[in-house]
Design a protein around this motif. Structure first.
Motif, PDB file in Angstrom:
ATOM      1  N   THR A  36       0.845  -1.208   0.000  1.00  0.00           N
ATOM      2  CA  THR A  36       0.000   0.000   0.000  1.00  0.00           C
ATOM      3  C   THR A  36       0.876   1.252   0.000  1.00  0.00           C
ATOM      4  N   LEU A  37       1.895   1.251   0.869  1.00  0.00           N
ATOM      5  CA  LEU A  37       2.783   2.412   0.988  1.00  0.00           C
ATOM      6  C   LEU A  37       3.575   2.638  -0.302  1.00  0.00           C
ATOM      7  N   HIS A  38       3.941   1.536  -0.962  1.00  0.00           N
ATOM      8  CA  HIS A  38       4.645   1.656  -2.241  1.00  0.00           C
ATOM      9  C   HIS A  38       3.730   2.313  -3.276  1.00  0.00           C
ATOM     10  N   LEU A  39       2.461   1.892  -3.299  1.00  0.00           N
ATOM     11  CA  LEU A  39       1.503   2.478  -4.238  1.00  0.00           C
ATOM     12  C   LEU A  39       1.320   3.975  -3.972  1.00  0.00           C
ATOM     13  N   ALA A  40       1.271   4.360  -2.685  1.00  0.00           N
ATOM     14  CA  ALA A  40       1.120   5.784  -2.324  1.00  0.00           C
ATOM     15  C   ALA A  40       2.294   6.594  -2.866  1.00  0.00           C
ATOM     16  N   ALA A  41       3.504   6.019  -2.749  1.00  0.00           N
ATOM     17  CA  ALA A  41       4.703   6.706  -3.250  1.00  0.00           C
ATOM     18  C   ALA A  41       4.666   6.820  -4.778  1.00  0.00           C
ATOM     19  N   LEU A  42       4.253   5.739  -5.449  1.00  0.00           N
ATOM     20  CA  LEU A  42       4.179   5.763  -6.914  1.00  0.00           C
ATOM     21  C   LEU A  42       3.149   6.778  -7.403  1.00  0.00           C
ATOM     22  N   MET A  43       2.105   7.012  -6.590  1.00  0.00           N
ATOM     23  CA  MET A  43       1.050   7.981  -6.948  1.00  0.00           C
ATOM     24  C   MET A  43       1.377   9.388  -6.452  1.00  0.00           C
ATOM     25  N   GLN A  44       2.531   9.542  -5.792  1.00  0.00           N
ATOM     26  CA  GLN A  44       2.949  10.860  -5.269  1.00  0.00           C
ATOM     27  C   GLN A  44       1.871  11.478  -4.377  1.00  0.00           C
ATOM     28  N   ASN A  45       1.175  10.612  -3.617  1.00  0.00           N
ATOM     29  CA  ASN A  45       0.139  11.074  -2.669  1.00  0.00           C
ATOM     30  C   ASN A  45      -1.082  11.685  -3.363  1.00  0.00           C
ATOM     31  N   LYS A  46      -1.200  11.508  -4.681  1.00  0.00           N
ATOM     32  CA  LYS A  46      -2.327  12.105  -5.409  1.00  0.00           C
ATOM     33  C   LYS A  46      -3.300  11.006  -5.817  1.00  0.00           C
ATOM     34  N   GLY A  47      -4.583  11.231  -5.537  1.00  0.00           N
ATOM     35  CA  GLY A  47      -5.572  10.198  -5.774  1.00  0.00           C
ATOM     36  C   GLY A  47      -5.951   9.547  -4.456  1.00  0.00           C
ATOM     37  N   GLN A  48      -6.579   8.380  -4.529  1.00  0.00           N
ATOM     38  CA  GLN A  48      -7.059   7.722  -3.307  1.00  0.00           C
ATOM     39  C   GLN A  48      -6.685   6.252  -3.314  1.00  0.00           C
ATOM     40  N   ILE A  49      -6.171   5.781  -2.186  1.00  0.00           N
ATOM     41  CA  ILE A  49      -5.943   4.339  -1.995  1.00  0.00           C
ATOM     42  C   ILE A  49      -6.853   3.878  -0.866  1.00  0.00           C
ATOM     43  N   ILE A  50      -7.656   2.864  -1.154  1.00  0.00           N
ATOM     44  CA  ILE A  50      -8.506   2.264  -0.116  1.00  0.00           C
ATOM     45  C   ILE A  50      -7.863   0.932   0.259  1.00  0.00           C
ATOM     46  N   ALA A  51      -7.390   0.849   1.501  1.00  0.00           N
ATOM     47  CA  ALA A  51      -6.706  -0.357   1.987  1.00  0.00           C
ATOM     48  C   ALA A  51      -7.694  -1.198   2.797  1.00  0.00           C
ATOM     49  N   LEU A  52      -7.943  -2.390   2.325  1.00  0.00           N
ATOM     50  CA  LEU A  52      -8.904  -3.292   2.979  1.00  0.00           C
ATOM     51  C   LEU A  52      -8.176  -4.454   3.646  1.00  0.00           C
ATOM     52  N   ASP A  53      -8.711  -4.923   4.746  1.00  0.00           N
ATOM     53  CA  ASP A  53      -8.222  -6.164   5.354  1.00  0.00           C
ATOM     54  C   ASP A  53      -9.267  -6.683   6.324  1.00  0.00           C
ATOM     55  N   ILE A  54      -9.169  -7.974   6.645  1.00  0.00           N
ATOM     56  CA  ILE A  54     -10.124  -8.560   7.593  1.00  0.00           C
ATOM     57  C   ILE A  54      -9.660  -8.367   9.041  1.00  0.00           C
ATOM     58  N   TYR A  55      -8.411  -7.887   9.227  1.00  0.00           N
ATOM     59  CA  TYR A  55      -7.869  -7.718  10.590  1.00  0.00           C
ATOM     60  C   TYR A  55      -7.674  -6.238  10.919  1.00  0.00           C
ATOM     61  N   GLU A  56      -8.371  -5.786  11.942  1.00  0.00           N
ATOM     62  CA  GLU A  56      -8.283  -4.385  12.385  1.00  0.00           C
ATOM     63  C   GLU A  56      -6.864  -4.016  12.828  1.00  0.00           C
ATOM     64  N   TRP A  57      -6.165  -4.963  13.527  1.00  0.00           N
ATOM     65  CA  TRP A  57      -4.840  -4.654  14.064  1.00  0.00           C
ATOM     66  C   TRP A  57      -3.813  -4.430  12.951  1.00  0.00           C
ATOM     67  N   LYS A  58      -4.007  -5.128  11.826  1.00  0.00           N
ATOM     68  CA  LYS A  58      -3.083  -4.914  10.703  1.00  0.00           C
ATOM     69  C   LYS A  58      -3.290  -3.525  10.098  1.00  0.00           C
ATOM     70  N   LEU A  59      -4.537  -3.108  10.004  1.00  0.00           N
ATOM     71  CA  LEU A  59      -4.828  -1.786   9.460  1.00  0.00           C
ATOM     72  C   LEU A  59      -4.338  -0.679  10.393  1.00  0.00           C
ATOM     73  N   ALA A  60      -4.374  -0.937  11.709  1.00  0.00           N
ATOM     74  CA  ALA A  60      -3.848   0.039  12.682  1.00  0.00           C
ATOM     75  C   ALA A  60      -2.338   0.210  12.486  1.00  0.00           C
ATOM     76  N   GLU A  61      -1.656  -0.899  12.218  1.00  0.00           N
ATOM     77  CA  GLU A  61      -0.208  -0.852  11.949  1.00  0.00           C
ATOM     78  C   GLU A  61       0.060  -0.093  10.642  1.00  0.00           C
ATOM     79  N   LEU A  62      -0.799  -0.327   9.638  1.00  0.00           N
ATOM     80  CA  LEU A  62      -0.662   0.372   8.358  1.00  0.00           C
ATOM     81  C   LEU A  62      -0.762   1.892   8.569  1.00  0.00           C
ATOM     82  N   LYS A  63      -1.742   2.327   9.372  1.00  0.00           N
ATOM     83  CA  LYS A  63      -1.917   3.773   9.639  1.00  0.00           C
ATOM     84  C   LYS A  63      -0.664   4.359  10.280  1.00  0.00           C
TER      85      LYS A  63
END
Length: 402
Positions: free
Chosen positions: A239-266
């Motif tokens: 996800t972070l690689h995609l954000a860098a490739l998009m230069q923070n422009k646009g929207q990335i929706i990161a989905l997962d079945i585990y809340e704790w993984k998404l908290a780490e992503l944030k």
């Protein structure tokens, strides 16, 4: 100088006990906790402990053959001693080794032969059979590569730096590294170091991400301003690689079945300065349905056997079985079928795994395309462990615009 002192021996013993005999304990987390608990150990000691710990896990089946018995909670010191003898490491005659009979071990080591390929490559019999069936003669070459130590590869965070600049930044902190040809953001360490202590890491200049894994973001062909869905985002490395490739422009929706993984992503996104990521937990099917035909790009980094990353997760070959692989293949088909509906007409998606089994990879894509009209395979890449980095598969698929 002796190779290890008693404190290190006891630490290795306890970490192996935990990894082999306690449920849901994974080697990477076990060793991380051990090293955190012994902050006074020097960098050389820490490197020795990690190397011996991982090598014993890697070569468990072969070491059991030399020992003449399976590993049990009561014979872990014998396992360690067998490894030290096999690897010709120097060691002291610790009291923990008292009473261990090693005559038969030494005889087998002198012979320098093993009875079959599963023991030679230290894999369960079922896995040797599966690999041979799926990969043919190549399986031994790939398994030999998977029994090597993985290199440490970083991804320079291009929101803040470049691969070349990162090499210079790390050099100032006594970490020697180099850029990797063919991988625009990859930086490889000359030797293993705890890079998480560097100010470069704290400032968000890089993430640890294998070179093969970095190919996925590049292949997805994201553009600034797009809406991109990372459907199995986990803790967000891709996800972070995609954000860098998009230069923070646009929207990335990161989905997962585990809340704790998404908290780490944030948490990681904040450090990286990635501001265009929104996390959503998949609590029910409605989360997916709301996104039907909304994504310009879709990444499905599917759950898999993980057989392509045994270099860094050698314990997983002792924790999975054929039933697990069969179950995961059913899950992969379901995920492909359900999640592909999020892609807009004319959009592109990647189906990726860190497996080297065709039954989890190209065969799954073939089943999906046969059952789902309106999708076309544009490109596939099979990256094998013998090429130097992790084993990965990725298929770029387009949804027809009509």
């Amino acid at each position: 100088m002796e190779l290890i002192h008693r404190n290190l021996l006891i630490g290795i013993h306890d970490a192996l006990q935990e990894t082999f005999f306690e449920k849901n304990k994974y080697a990477d987390k076990v060793i991380e906790r051990l090293l955190k608990a012994h902050r006074k150990w020097g960098s050389q000691d820490r490197a020795v402990v990690s190397e011996i710990f991982y090598n014993i896990i890697r070569w468990k089946k072969r070491l059991e053959y030399y020992m003449g018995e399976g590993v049990k909670p009561s014979n872990v010191y014998k396992l360690i001693l067998t490894y030290l003898l096999w690897s010709k490491s120097r060691y002291k005659k610790f009291e923990e080794f008292d009473g261990i009979k090693i005559g038969d071990v030494l005889k087998k080591l002198e012979k320098n032969t093993v009875p079959n390929k599963a023991i030679e490559h230290s894999v369960p019999e079922w896995l040797a059979s599966t690999l041979e069936k799926e990969l043919g003669e190549k399986w031994e070459q790939e398994m030999a590569a998977l029994n090597q130590q993985a290199p440490t590869v970083l991804r320079a965070n291009t929101l803040k730096t470049t691969a070349k600049s990162l090499v210079q930044e790390l050099k100032q902190e006594d970490v020697e590294s180099f850029t990797v040809q063919g991988y625009p953001s990859a930086v490889q360490l000359e030797e293993k170091k705890n890079v998480f202590l560097t100010s470069a890491f704290k400032e968000g200049l890089f993430e640890v991400q294998d070179a093969s894994s970095q190919r996925i973001g590049e292949l997805l062909d994201v553009k600034e301003g797009m809406r991109v869905v990372d459907a199995c985002a986990g803790a967000g490395g891709k996800t972070l690689h995609l954000a860098a490739l998009m230069q923070n422009k646009g929207q990335i929706i990161a989905l997962d079945i585990y809340e704790w993984k998404l908290a780490e992503l944030k948490r990681r996104a904040k450090r990286a300065g990635a501001h265009n990521i929104e996390t959503r937990m998949i609590s029910d099917n409605k989360v997916i349905k709301r996104l039907h035909e909304k994504a310009d790009r879709l990444l499905i980094d599917a759950p898999c056997s993980g057989l392509g990353v045994l270099k860094r997760n050698p314990d997983s070959k002792w924790k999975i079985d054929q039933d697990f692989i069969d179950r995961i293949k059913t899950e992969q088909q379901q995920i492909l079928s359900d999640y592909s509906k999020m892609l807009k007409k004319g959009g592109k998606m990647i189906y990726a795994t860190c497996s080297i089994l065709p039954s989890e990879n190209s065969q799954q894509v073939a089943i999906f395309l046969a059952n789902t009209p309106g999708f076309t395979l544009l490109k596939e890449e099979h990256i094998m462990p013998s090429e130097g980095y992790d084993g990965f598969y990725m298929a770029l698929i387009e949804r027809d615009s009509a």
